[in-house]
Design a protein around this motif. Structure first.
Motif, mmCIF file in Angstrom:
data_model
loop_
_atom_site.group_PDB
_atom_site.id
_atom_site.type_symbol
_atom_site.label_atom_id
_atom_site.label_comp_id
_atom_site.label_asym_id
_atom_site.label_seq_id
_atom_site.Cartn_x
_atom_site.Cartn_y
_atom_site.Cartn_z
ATOM 1 N N ARG B 266 0.827 -1.213 0.000
ATOM 2 C CA ARG B 266 0.000 0.000 0.000
ATOM 3 C C ARG B 266 0.852 1.249 0.000
ATOM 4 O O ARG B 266 0.597 2.211 -0.721
ATOM 5 N N ASN B 270 1.196 4.056 -2.981
ATOM 6 C CA ASN B 270 0.900 5.479 -2.755
ATOM 7 C C ASN B 270 1.943 6.405 -3.365
ATOM 8 O O ASN B 270 1.684 7.578 -3.588
ATOM 9 N N GLN B 272 2.988 6.152 -6.260
ATOM 10 C CA GLN B 272 2.569 6.302 -7.665
ATOM 11 C C GLN B 272 3.749 6.435 -8.620
ATOM 12 O O GLN B 272 3.783 7.345 -9.453
#
Lengths: 298, 298
Positions: B266, B270, B272
């Protein structure tokens, strides 16, 4: 009161422990303490206090409870190298290390700007001198923000928040070191623009000094005002009781050296260290050990 | 919604970003997410997400802008070593380093407690896993304050102010790392006292596991409650948005591993990150280079 005591008391006025009230422009680089000392008196006093520094350093080393971090900052030709040479020569090199922080290399740039700094922090009982320091990361990069492109940074750079973050990180590291027992002393060798010109000229004119001259010195000199602003901001943001800045009037080299050594001596005296006691088992058997050694067959 | 997405969403409840509201006793070590997953489902899901971790780690490595620091803490037999083995195996070791912080040695004790920690902080593009960490200095020394005598400390130790100082120093280091672009994730592998008993027993009973057993495990077990208090206080003092704690229900090993890998995935998602563009000079001359290579004499 003798000259030395009078001199040590006068040092107070150069200490900045509350950055908010600091104005660099109010500090006169030409100041010689108005103690009526000549250059020769100064050299004599320096010899005198150097012996004290040697004794105090030995106590620091023997006690193994405290350490000292000395940070030297200043414009080119402000006298950083000369200060180290004249103030620290004579002190047992086993207890003193000089760490010079030049432009960071590829490995250093792969880490945060404090990585190489923290790694060089003193172990207990030692004096470490930083010839340039973490402050370069809020001075030279502040004046030349394009240098930040070499660092692997994320998020907005060169914003007020960015610099405030760096000041904070520096304060926090210094506070931590102080909590661990390190005395943090930061010296700004404050010369005037005119004095820098004289010194750079003499680097060109005296053949033995030429190796110290670099064309980048002249380039950086063009940014004099920007550097003064960067120093003003950095000192204001990081002068704290646990890590004071000392603004050293540095147009007179002899006086600058006295201010630096005097400040270190005062700080070491404040530790009130005494020769440590021998280990309890030695203390108990002093006579036995003496007899044993005296009776040893040769 | 597939199982994985559902699972990743459920992780939220284990994240502590505001220490003030944290109560360790409210976290159930037996929790298995109530997702209706069996141990076998869990193992299957782990294999699935491990491939994602490998892809994300490659992006991290290629981009050279961010890094990840994973801190693993927990009581003896909580599963720290097993988590590293099962979660990180398969990830390119060129991009991952494990640093184990055992009892500090003489050189380490000559420096502040964060010296060896900061030195091991990740460079850009890398994942570093701390198997134990700076938190030992507010856990084991909190439970056994006599250990502080090995450190060369000055001033009062083992007072509330002393521990508050250490929490502050830890927060500040983590905040600095976060500002530098490091994702800081701290995992507490939360097992019950009963589960620890089972695991220690099995270390004694299974010959191949005996090397992991140490008589000190039993001695430390006596201090269970004091450790729980020390963890409660340390997590409450240091869980922040820039360096969250994840309280991993760890009585079920398969679930603990999923929570750890899911949290890492995760966090990496995040960021990206995308495959970086080739250097501009390469981009411009793609065809030229191709022609050059194809026409090369063999």
């Amino acid at each position: 009161m003798n000259k030395l005591a009078k001199f040590l008391r006068a040092l107070e006025s150069y200490h900045i422990t509350d950055g908010e009230k600091f104005t660099l422009a109010q500090h006169n680089p030409d100041d010689d303490g108005s103690l009526g000392l000549s250059k020769e008196d100064g050299a004599h006093l320096l010899r005198e206090v150097k012996e004290q520094l040697q004794d105090l350093q030995e106590l620091l080393y023997a006690n193994q409870t405290r350490s000292v971090l000395i940070i030297l900052q200043g414009m080119d030709a402000a006298g950083k190298d000369g200060t180290i040479k004249h103030v620290m020569s004579g002190v047992n090199p086993q207890g003193v290390t000089v760490a010079s922080f030049k432009q960071p290399g590829p490995t250093e740039l792969q880490h945060g700007f404090l990585w190489r700094i923290h790694a060089a922090a003193p172990q207990v009982g030692r004096i470490v001198i930083f010839n340039r320091s973490q402050y370069e990361d809020v001075l030279v990069t502040r004046v030349h923000p394009e240098l930040l492109e070499n660092e692997h940074l994320t998020g907005p750079v060169n914003t007020p928040e960015f610099w405030e973050g760096r000041y904070k990180d520096i304060r926090h590291l210094e506070h931590y070191l102080a909590r661990q027992g390190t005395v943090v002393l930061k010296f700004f060798l404050n010369i005037s623009r005119k004095e820098q010109r004289e010194r750079l000229l003499s680097r060109l004119e005296v053949p033995e000094k030429r190796w110290k001259f670099s064309s980048s010195d002249l380039r950086e000199r063009e940014y004099w005002d920007q550097y003064q602003t960067a120093y003003q901001d950095a000192i204001a943001a990081t002068a704290r009781p646990y890590a004071p800045w000392v603004i050293v009037p540095a147009n007179h080299k002899w006086y600058a050296r006295l201010v630096v050594i005097g400040t270190i001596i005062r700080a070491l005296r404040n530790l009130q260290q005494k020769p440590p006691q021998p280990a309890p088992d030695v203390e108990k058997c002093l006579d036995d050990y003496r007899t044993h050694l005296l009776n040893e067959k040769s």
